[in-house]
Motif scaffolding. Structure first.
Motif, short mmCIF file in Angstrom:
data_model
loop_
_atom_site.label_atom_id
_atom_site.label_comp_id
_atom_site.label_asym_id
_atom_site.label_seq_id
_atom_site.Cartn_x
_atom_site.Cartn_y
_atom_site.Cartn_z
N HIS A 67 -12.63 1.16 5.35
CA HIS A 67 -11.72 2.25 5.69
C HIS A 67 -10.34 1.67 6.02
O HIS A 67 -9.93 1.60 7.18
CB HIS A 67 -12.26 3.04 6.89
CG HIS A 67 -13.64 3.59 6.66
ND1 HIS A 67 -13.89 4.62 5.77
CD2 HIS A 67 -14.84 3.24 7.19
CE1 HIS A 67 -15.19 4.90 5.77
NE2 HIS A 67 -15.79 4.07 6.62
N LEU A 73 -5.17 0.71 9.38
CA LEU A 73 -3.72 0.75 9.47
C LEU A 73 -3.26 1.77 10.52
O LEU A 73 -2.28 1.54 11.24
CB LEU A 73 -3.12 1.10 8.11
CG LEU A 73 -3.29 0.05 7.00
CD1 LEU A 73 -2.69 0.56 5.69
CD2 LEU A 73 -2.63 -1.26 7.41
N ALA A 74 -3.96 2.90 10.59
CA ALA A 74 -3.61 3.92 11.58
C ALA A 74 -3.80 3.38 13.00
O ALA A 74 -2.96 3.61 13.88
CB ALA A 74 -4.45 5.17 11.37
N GLU A 78 6.04 3.76 -0.28
CA GLU A 78 4.74 4.27 -0.72
C GLU A 78 4.04 3.29 -1.64
O GLU A 78 2.81 3.13 -1.58
CB GLU A 78 4.93 5.62 -1.41
CG GLU A 78 5.28 6.75 -0.45
CD GLU A 78 5.57 8.04 -1.16
OE1 GLU A 78 5.60 8.04 -2.41
OE2 GLU A 78 5.78 9.07 -0.48
N VAL A 135 -3.18 -0.91 1.06
CA VAL A 135 -4.46 -0.22 1.17
C VAL A 135 -5.45 -0.73 0.11
O VAL A 135 -6.61 -1.04 0.42
CB VAL A 135 -4.27 1.31 1.03
CG1 VAL A 135 -5.62 2.01 0.87
CG2 VAL A 135 -3.55 1.86 2.24
N ARG A 137 -8.91 -2.81 0.77
CA ARG A 137 -10.18 -2.34 0.22
C ARG A 137 -10.82 -3.42 -0.65
O ARG A 137 -12.04 -3.62 -0.63
CB ARG A 137 -9.96 -1.05 -0.58
CG ARG A 137 -11.27 -0.37 -1.00
CD ARG A 137 -11.02 0.94 -1.71
NE ARG A 137 -10.59 2.00 -0.79
CZ ARG A 137 -9.39 2.57 -0.82
NH1 ARG A 137 -8.49 2.20 -1.71
NH2 ARG A 137 -9.08 3.53 0.04
N GLU A 143 -3.36 9.90 2.58
CA GLU A 143 -3.32 9.23 1.27
C GLU A 143 -2.31 9.97 0.41
O GLU A 143 -2.62 10.97 -0.25
CB GLU A 143 -4.71 9.23 0.62
CG GLU A 143 -4.77 8.60 -0.77
CD GLU A 143 -4.10 7.23 -0.81
OE1 GLU A 143 -2.92 7.18 -1.22
OE2 GLU A 143 -4.75 6.24 -0.43
N HIS A 144 -1.07 9.48 0.44
CA HIS A 144 0.03 10.18 -0.23
C HIS A 144 -0.13 10.26 -1.73
O HIS A 144 0.45 11.12 -2.38
CB HIS A 144 1.36 9.51 0.12
CG HIS A 144 1.36 8.02 -0.09
ND1 HIS A 144 1.53 7.44 -1.33
CD2 HIS A 144 1.17 7.01 0.79
CE1 HIS A 144 1.48 6.13 -1.20
NE2 HIS A 144 1.25 5.83 0.06
N ARG A 147 -7.28 2.76 5.63
CA ARG A 147 -6.29 3.64 6.26
C ARG A 147 -6.57 3.81 7.76
O ARG A 147 -5.65 3.90 8.57
CB ARG A 147 -6.24 4.99 5.56
CG ARG A 147 -5.59 4.91 4.20
CD ARG A 147 -4.73 6.12 3.89
NE ARG A 147 -3.91 5.86 2.73
CZ ARG A 147 -2.73 5.31 2.76
NH1 ARG A 147 -2.20 4.96 3.93
NH2 ARG A 147 -2.04 5.09 1.67
N SER A 150 -0.42 7.85 9.21
CA SER A 150 -0.93 6.67 8.51
C SER A 150 -2.25 6.96 7.80
O SER A 150 -2.63 6.23 6.87
CB SER A 150 -1.12 5.51 9.49
OG SER A 150 0.11 5.16 10.09
N LEU A 151 -2.96 8.01 8.23
CA LEU A 151 -4.23 8.35 7.60
C LEU A 151 -4.05 9.11 6.28
O LEU A 151 -4.99 9.25 5.51
CB LEU A 151 -5.07 9.21 8.56
CG LEU A 151 -5.64 8.49 9.79
CD1 LEU A 151 -6.27 9.51 10.72
CD2 LEU A 151 -6.65 7.43 9.38
N ASP A 204 2.74 0.55 0.59
CA ASP A 204 1.61 1.07 1.37
C ASP A 204 0.35 1.16 0.50
O ASP A 204 -0.73 0.74 0.92
CB ASP A 204 1.97 2.46 1.91
CG ASP A 204 0.78 3.13 2.58
OD1 ASP A 204 0.51 2.81 3.75
OD2 ASP A 204 0.12 3.97 1.93
#
Length: 277
Positions: free
Chosen positions: A99, A104-105, A82, A89, A93, A26-27, A101, A23-24, A85
């Motif tokens: 933060h 979410l993690a 994606e 994110v 923000r 950033e794809h 991510r 989850s951390l 997601d």
């Protein structure tokens, strides 16, 4: 409810760590090979979690095949996953979460551990009832004039060029297209098309015509996603060659960010030349 066994606790800790770690990631910043590995990892993790949960609940087929099917479905839906997601994110923000991510993690890890340690906390019917109450049908509204104007510009061939394949079908869809309310602030605009008469081919694609524009000194691009031959989503992207990538993303996620006027955009079409984006 009985206390969890030691193997359950070990499994819960391992699964929670895996979910939290992935989850951390950033794809949107990954290269082609890393991005492919990320998608395979997501599918494998989902399959493993579904297979494990099927051991404690009523399996559709059997735990192993349930896991394989879940992993395959996840891999096939990664484009949509994606995009959602990234929208979540950016929305967090924009809401002031520094933060997103990490948040979410943490939520994902805690939820995964709870699912493994207490698989029988709710019956299957109770879980489905909760999901139906939480995720009702999304509301939609007519296409605003500014969005329709941007879409028309993206679907109209530049001067002295031929119409792109599928453009005519997509232009016809503008008459019945509506905006889906995502339920949170986002620069992305998701569409639904009611009873399309024609579909664009290929039915899954990123439209090869993009719209570049500037905002507060940062360069952005409008990217149109085509899903199942229909207008899917209009997204604002930060190009890789933008030198102040982090600052551009921060502005993009702010509530004040607005889509550009047609007069502000420059259309850029993909080319066969390697140096062209």
């Amino acid at each position: 409810m009985p206390s969890p066994s030691f193997p359950q606790l070990i499994c819960a800790a391992a699964a929670a760590s895996a979910v939290g770690a992935i989850s951390l990631v950033e794809h949107r910043r990954l290269g082609p090979w890393s991005h492919g590995a990320f998608r395979v990892g997501m599918a494998a993790l989902t399959g493993a979690l579904v297979a494990d949960s099927s051991r404690h609940d009523q399996a559709l087929l059997d735990p192993v095949r349930d896991g394989i099917v879940a992993g395959g479905v996840t891999l096939g839906l990664m484009d949509l996953i994606e995009r959602l997601d990234g929208a979540v994110v950016d929305g967090l923000r924009g809401a002031g979460v520094r933060h997103p991510r990490a948040l979410l993690a943490t939520l994902g890890a805690v939820g995964t551990a709870a699912m493994i340690v207490a698989p029988g906390a709710f019956s299957q019917s109770e879980r489905w009832g909760t999901l139906e109450e939480t995720f009702g049908e999304s509301e939609s509204r007519p296409l605003p004039e500014d969005v329709q104007t941007l879409l028309t510009a993206l679907l109209t061939p530049p001067e002295h060029t031929t119409d792109l394949p599928g453009a005519a079908a997509l232009r016809e869809q503008l008459a019945s297209a509506r905006i889906v309310d995502l339920g949170y602030p986002s620069s992305d605009v998701q569409f639904e098309v009611e009873d399309p008469q024609r579909l664009a081919v290929p039915r899954q694609q990123v439209w090869p015509l993009r719209a570049a524009f500037m905002r507060d000194g940062f360069r952005y691009e409008l990217e149109l996603q085509i899903d199942d031959g229909c207008l899917g989503m209009l997204s604002v992207m930060v190009p890789d060659d933008e030198p102040r990538h982090e600052d551009a993303h921060e502005l993009l996620s702010s509530p004040e960010f607005a889509l550009p006027e047609v007069s502000e955009i420059t259309l850029e079409q993909e080319s066969e030349q390697p140096q062209s984006s």
